[in-house]
Design a protein around this motif. Sequence first.
Motif, PDB file in Angstrom:
ATOM      1  N   ASP A  12      67.079  56.131  75.370  1.00 45.15           N
ATOM      2  CA  ASP A  12      65.643  56.556  75.892  1.00 45.15           C
ATOM      3  C   ASP A  12      65.165  55.568  76.882  1.00 45.15           C
ATOM      4  N   ARG A  13      65.104  54.277  76.663  1.00 40.37           N
ATOM      5  CA  ARG A  13      64.380  53.447  77.661  1.00 40.37           C
ATOM      6  C   ARG A  13      64.533  53.731  78.859  1.00 40.37           C
ATOM      7  N   TYR A  14      65.972  54.169  79.597  1.00 39.51           N
ATOM      8  CA  TYR A  14      66.258  54.046  80.654  1.00 39.51           C
ATOM      9  C   TYR A  14      65.799  55.642  81.314  1.00 39.51           C
ATOM     10  N   LEU A  15      65.242  55.204  82.631  1.00 36.17           N
ATOM     11  CA  LEU A  15      65.044  56.282  83.587  1.00 36.17           C
ATOM     12  C   LEU A  15      65.757  56.267  85.067  1.00 36.17           C
ATOM     13  N   VAL A  16      66.462  57.397  85.277  1.00 40.73           N
ATOM     14  CA  VAL A  16      67.136  57.350  86.313  1.00 40.73           C
ATOM     15  C   VAL A  16      66.322  57.869  87.337  1.00 40.73           C
ATOM     16  N   LEU A  17      66.143  56.921  88.440  1.00 45.92           N
ATOM     17  CA  LEU A  17      65.064  57.164  89.528  1.00 45.92           C
ATOM     18  C   LEU A  17      65.401  57.671  90.824  1.00 45.92           C
ATOM     19  N   SER A  18      66.840  57.892  90.898  1.00 46.11           N
ATOM     20  CA  SER A  18      67.312  58.357  92.293  1.00 46.11           C
ATOM     21  C   SER A  18      68.577  59.151  92.178  1.00 46.11           C
ATOM     22  N   GLU A  19      68.865  59.797  93.218  1.00 37.72           N
ATOM     23  CA  GLU A  19      70.303  60.542  93.372  1.00 37.72           C
ATOM     24  C   GLU A  19      71.337  59.775  93.393  1.00 37.72           C
ATOM     25  N   ILE A  20      72.471  60.058  93.239  1.00 36.80           N
ATOM     26  CA  ILE A  20      73.773  59.151  93.120  1.00 36.80           C
ATOM     27  C   ILE A  20      73.655  58.801  94.872  1.00 36.80           C
ATOM     28  N   SER A  21      74.059  57.418  95.138  1.00 34.65           N
ATOM     29  CA  SER A  21      74.273  57.249  96.358  1.00 34.65           C
ATOM     30  C   SER A  21      75.316  56.243  96.287  1.00 34.65           C
ATOM     31  N   THR A  22      76.403  56.388  97.136  1.00 32.45           N
ATOM     32  CA  THR A  22      77.717  55.713  97.170  1.00 32.45           C
ATOM     33  C   THR A  22      78.053  55.165  95.791  1.00 32.45           C
ATOM     34  N   ASN A  23      77.921  55.996  94.823  1.00 31.80           N
ATOM     35  CA  ASN A  23      78.457  55.956  93.171  1.00 31.80           C
ATOM     36  C   ASN A  23      77.403  55.005  92.645  1.00 31.80           C
TER      37      ASN A  23
END
Length: 142
Positions: A85-96
């Motif tokens: 839970d502590r992690y937030l994905v901030l971006s789209e996937i870019s170059t894997n």
Amino acid sequence: MTHLPKRLSHILAGEIYQRNDIDLVKEALSMLNVNPSPAFKEFYGKYAGPFWEEHIPFELLDVAEEERNITSYTYIARKEHGFPDRYLVLSEISTNAILVLDSVTDKVYCVNFEGEDKRLLQGELPEAWPSFYAFLMEYFDC
């Protein structure tokens, strides 16, 4: 007192970036069960994404608006990759690779899915930025 870089308000002065409903941000953070830094909350409380800057080649997502957002990508990472839970994905996937915020330490990571995701989960991946504030400074070149 602001927790954001001074020049950011000039860089994101356009009406397109102005947040219209701060309750969306509060609801998203509550659903994600996180309490990120004051800089993160102030940034997303004032500004709506997505954002794109040339300095760091990732699309920075909005926390709640748009179909593709921090909330949806974070749920995917939790389900498919076992992110806590502590992690937030901030971006789209870019170059894997993706940008990930540790909402407890406020560190931002650039994580590829060729082993760095496992290193992140094991606490062995060094951060790319020591704080969300430092990330904003570099991302928006301010």
